[in-house]
Motif scaffolding. Structure first.
Motif, mmCIF file in Angstrom:
data_model
loop_
_atom_site.group_PDB
_atom_site.id
_atom_site.type_symbol
_atom_site.label_atom_id
_atom_site.label_comp_id
_atom_site.label_asym_id
_atom_site.label_seq_id
_atom_site.Cartn_x
_atom_site.Cartn_y
_atom_site.Cartn_z
ATOM 1 N N ARG A 194 0.813 -1.210 0.000
ATOM 2 C CA ARG A 194 0.000 0.000 0.000
ATOM 3 C C ARG A 194 0.849 1.264 0.000
ATOM 4 O O ARG A 194 0.406 2.313 -0.473
ATOM 5 C CB ARG A 194 -0.954 0.013 1.195
ATOM 6 N N ARG A 242 1.622 1.605 -3.684
ATOM 7 C CA ARG A 242 0.397 1.947 -4.414
ATOM 8 C C ARG A 242 -0.062 3.378 -4.145
ATOM 9 O O ARG A 242 -0.692 4.010 -4.991
ATOM 10 C CB ARG A 242 -0.721 0.974 -4.038
ATOM 11 N N SER A 243 0.247 3.883 -2.973
ATOM 12 C CA SER A 243 -0.199 5.239 -2.632
ATOM 13 C C SER A 243 0.451 6.298 -3.518
ATOM 14 O O SER A 243 -0.031 7.437 -3.577
ATOM 15 C CB SER A 243 0.104 5.534 -1.159
ATOM 16 N N ARG A 248 5.946 0.720 6.670
ATOM 17 C CA ARG A 248 4.702 1.460 6.513
ATOM 18 C C ARG A 248 4.891 2.845 5.905
ATOM 19 O O ARG A 248 3.930 3.598 5.770
ATOM 20 C CB ARG A 248 3.990 1.595 7.866
ATOM 21 N N GLU A 271 3.533 10.375 9.846
ATOM 22 C CA GLU A 271 2.744 9.516 8.962
ATOM 23 C C GLU A 271 2.433 10.334 7.716
ATOM 24 O O GLU A 271 1.633 11.272 7.753
ATOM 25 C CB GLU A 271 1.456 9.073 9.658
ATOM 26 N N ARG A 317 0.871 9.703 4.862
ATOM 27 C CA ARG A 317 -0.397 9.551 4.134
ATOM 28 C C ARG A 317 -1.469 9.029 5.079
ATOM 29 O O ARG A 317 -1.835 7.853 5.061
ATOM 30 C CB ARG A 317 -0.232 8.628 2.925
ATOM 31 N N GLY A 342 -4.809 7.265 3.855
ATOM 32 C CA GLY A 342 -4.567 6.984 2.450
ATOM 33 C C GLY A 342 -4.564 8.199 1.555
ATOM 34 O O GLY A 342 -4.635 8.065 0.330
ATOM 35 N N ARG A 343 -4.442 9.398 2.107
ATOM 36 C CA ARG A 343 -4.454 10.630 1.314
ATOM 37 C C ARG A 343 -3.163 11.409 1.551
ATOM 38 O O ARG A 343 -2.361 11.061 2.411
ATOM 39 C CB ARG A 343 -5.659 11.492 1.677
#
Length: 769
Positions: free
Chosen positions: A377, A380-381, A465, A488, A490, A493-494
């Motif tokens: 992920r 993919r982000s 992560r 963090e 993202r 997920g943004r």
């Protein structure tokens, strides 16, 4: 009568000739054949001398069966096939009637492989290069190939004089140890990098573009740059990008000449270039081949303007803007085709952004491989597309750049291939994990704080992560700092960054001041983009400040602040940065503005602002910088304490000691800080005419500013409480060294106050080890 004698002689010499023939064949190791016969048929084949290799394995290389008639040439070819297996040192064949006897001498088996004499490349580095393996048959040809591979590995490290000698040590049971004896030699440096054909930019400026650097007399003592052949291709590309981003669209690297010095201890590299003419942007317009796309709706998204120097990067950015706008308008499969019209007479390029219909291709899936630590992920982000979205090659290239920019991977390959149908593509992402954590111990020196010991732990990809964690500890005679930061990048997920900072600082400033302090802070924050170059951060902050151990002879204003106070506040910060994304690759602007609102026991507004502009001048040889910075602390309830106010050090206004400028107690001469400050800094950095490889440049600067107002009635006990400007001028020497960048500032006060504490020299150095 003569013919009869002749025939008799032939008959009598026949056996002799036959014996001679068989003797020659036996010596040559070839299968004997009768002088008068050209074929053989063997009812059995016998193999002798083999110990590890099965007889059946050897027979499979013959290529003929029992009783099969073969020629002498076919028999020779069969024996040669056995030799070519590389399993035997010698192979011979002897016909014995109807039996063919094959005699072999096997190569030994490798017991183990060792490396001797290597230090720059460890055994773990060399082992994957060698294809010879333990418990396999020793092959002289493979050992020679392994030797060449090791030599090449050293050459890639800049050690072209390295030599490698393979040796075997006999052991029992036909086994050997294979030992590669390495003489590493010294580094082969780049002695000189020169250019031919450059008229607009000097050799000095172009050398700064290249990844390869040259080493000189002084630099050999402090920093060594080695020659790596693979860098030359990269250097040609970055040199081409440098020129074309500055409008030289016809630029070309004609050839690169790489030669060794006579002593074979250094390289001489010459880039032969053809610059061409510089082009600027002419007319800019948007046209459309699609009825549903109105060009007028897209023209407002363009940033490219007529008259600016042409750059492919600017074109790419506007294409990305137009394609994003098309998606926002619900127009899929719209492709922007830049059509460039060249005007050689006035050296301009007209740009027509044509909106055309793109191929109807969709993303079937995204496959990610090689990420043994980083979660899927996280990779993919970095993609703006997901499975089922329209395929846009430009978006994929931009996503690949974002993945590389993460710094988590040593190598990133992103490719698209046809999926289950012609209108589907599969995006393959192949990555190689790279180290992302560090534990370091080091030292820091400043003329303000003296020598400090540093210890830090940093992890940029926590548990795979994509999160960042940092812990820092700094200690010197007067202060101890502890800091903890978590990020963090993202959240949810943004493109929403969550940060958490915790810090603690304790000072023991008996040498400079007559009090000690303890401060601590807790600060969670969120930041997100608000424009292409702008970003906004919002945060909450809790500050704890304790003023204690005040000397009785200290200022009454300081003694009144004794004790501990906790403060709650909310704040925001806005930043706008065009230094890497503006229209001019040689110039940029950085703007920061923020406010902090205190509530609870103390109600205040703390405002800070900074704007910096930088540009390159005189064919990019001189760097000009201008900065305007200021801050204001205003209380609506209560008043500021000495732990809240601004203090200007050499990091903000050069030429002053810590607390050397601003309001001061008239009796004790102690610095009290100020609620307001404003500073303007002008600076120029330029070459000194020294060889570039020394890493030394010069600079001049001028600082003008002031610190004022402690925000309370003083009754004349405070001097310089009003705005009182100071001006400092100076020269700088910048020196890039392996232990870090050094900056030497020599200052001269032009306008200062009698009780200000100035200093004429400042040195800053920072390193980790």
């Amino acid at each position: 009568m003569s013919s009869l004698v002749s025939n008799a002689l032939k008959r009598s010499l026949g056996p002799v000739r036959a014996l001679l023939f068989f003797a020659v064949v036996a010596i040559a190791g070839l299968p004997p054949a009768p002088a008068q016969a050209q074929s053989y048929a063997f009812s059995s084949v016998q193999v002798e001398g083999n110990q590890r290799i099965e007889t059946g394995t050897i027979l499979t290389y013959l290529g003929f069966g029992r009783g099969e008639t073969i020629s002498a040439g076919e028999l020779n070819a069969a024996i040669q096939r056995i030799r070519e297996t590389g399993l035997f040192e010698t192979v011979s064949a002897t016909p014995r009637g109807n039996t063919l006897v094959i005699t072999v001498d096997e190569y030994p088996t490798i017991s183990r492989i060792n490396f001797e004499g290597n230090s720059r490349l460890s055994d773990e580095d060399l082992a994957p290069i060698v294809r010879s393996q333990p418990r396999r048959v020793y092959s002289p040809a493979q050992a020679e190939a392994d030797t060449a591979a090791i030599v090449q590995a050293y050459a890639d490290q800049g050690r072209i004089n390295a030599t490698v000698t393979p040796r075997i040590i006999a052991r029992s049971d036909n086994r050997v140890d294979l030992v590669f004896e390495v003489f590493e030699g010294g580094l082969t440096e780049v002695e000189r990098i020169s250019f031919v054909g450059n008229r607009n930019y000097s050799d000095r400026r172009l050398r700064r573009v290249l990844e390869t650097k040259q080493a000189g007399l002084l630099r050999a003592l402090v920093q060594r740059d080695t020659f790596i052949a693979d860098r030359i291709g990269f250097d040609q590309q970055v040199l081409t990008d440098f020129y074309r981003s500055r409008g030289y669209v016809d630029f070309e690297v004609l050839n690169v000449d790489v030669s060794l010095t006579r002593g074979r201890d250094a390289y001489l590299i010459t880039f032969n270039v053809q610059e061409g003419q510089q082009f600027r942007v002419g007319d800019v317009q948007v046209t459309s081949d699609l009825t549903e796309a109105d060009p007028l709706d897209f023209e407002s998204a363009l940033r490219l303007r007529s008259g600016v120097v042409y750059s492919p990067t600017l074109i790419e950015r506007d294409i990305a803007r137009l394609e994003r706008l098309a998606i926002q308008k619900g127009l899929n499969f719209v492709r922007v085709d830049p059509r460039i019209s060249r005007n050689d007479r006035d050296l301009t390029l007209d740009v027509d952004f044509a909106l055309v219909r793109g191929d109807r291709i969709f993303v079937e899936r995204i496959d990610i491989e090689g990420n043994t630590t980083t979660l899927d992920r996280v990779v993919r982000s970095q993609f703006d597309v997901v499975e089922g979205d329209p395929f846009n090659p430009r978006q994929i290239r931009q996503s690949a750049e974002r993945i590389r920019a993460l710094g988590f991977f040593g190598n990133v390959d992103v490719n698209a291939r046809e999926g289950s149908s012609p209108d589907q593509v599969v995006i393959d992402v192949d990555v190689d994990e790279a180290p992302t954590g560090s534990l370091s111990f080091g030292g820091n020196y400043s003329t303000d704080t003296g020598f400090s010991l540093l210890a830090s732990y940093n992890q940029r990809n926590l548990l795979g992560r994509g999160q960042a964690l940092a812990f820092d500890l700094q200690w010197n005679a007067d202060a101890q700092n502890v800091g903890f930061d978590f990020l963090e990048p993202r959240l949810l997920g943004r493109d929403l960054r969550f940060g958490l900072g915790i810090d603690y600082r304790q000072t023991d400033n008996q040498g400079e001041t007559l009090y000690d302090t303890r401060t601590a802070g807790f600060r969670p924050s969120l930041s997100f983009p608000v424009s292409e170059n702008g970003r906004l951060q919002v945060y909450y902050e809790f500050d704890y400040a304790d003023l204690y151990n005040i000397d009785p002879s200290s200022s009454a204003l300081i003694q009144a602040d004794e004790g501990a106070v906790g403060t709650n506040s909310l704040g925001y910060g806005y930043s706008f940065d065009t230094r890497r994304s503006g229209l001019n690759p040689n110039a940029g602007v950085l703007f920061r503005f923020g406010q902090q609102f205190g509530f609870g026991d103390s109600n205040f507004i703390k405002t800070s602002a900074e704007i910096t502009a930088q540009t390159l001048a005189l064919n990019e040889e001189v760097t000009l910088r201008a900065t305007l910075e200021g801050g204001a602390l205003q209380y609506s309830d209560g008043q500021s304490r000495i732990t809240d106010r601004y203090f200007l050090g050499s990091n903000i206004m050069r030429g002053f000691q810590p607390g050397g400028i601003g309001p001061r107690d008239t009796g004790t001469e102690e610095a009290l800080g100020g609620n307001y400050y404003a500073v303007a800094r002008l600076e120029a950095e330029f070459p000194l005419g020294l060889p570039e490889e020394y890493g030394i440049t010069g600079g001049v600067f001028l600082d003008h500013g002031s610190l004022w107002d402690i925000g309370r009635a003083t009754g004349g006990s405070v001097e310089y409480n009003d705005y009182t400007p100071r001006t400092i001028a100076g020269v700088s020497i910048f020196w890039t060294t392996p232990i870090g960048p050094l900056r030497f500032n020599f200052t001269e006060p032009l306008d200062v106050q009698p009780n200000d504490r100035t200093k004429s020299f400042d040195l800053t150095i920072s390193t980790e080890f």
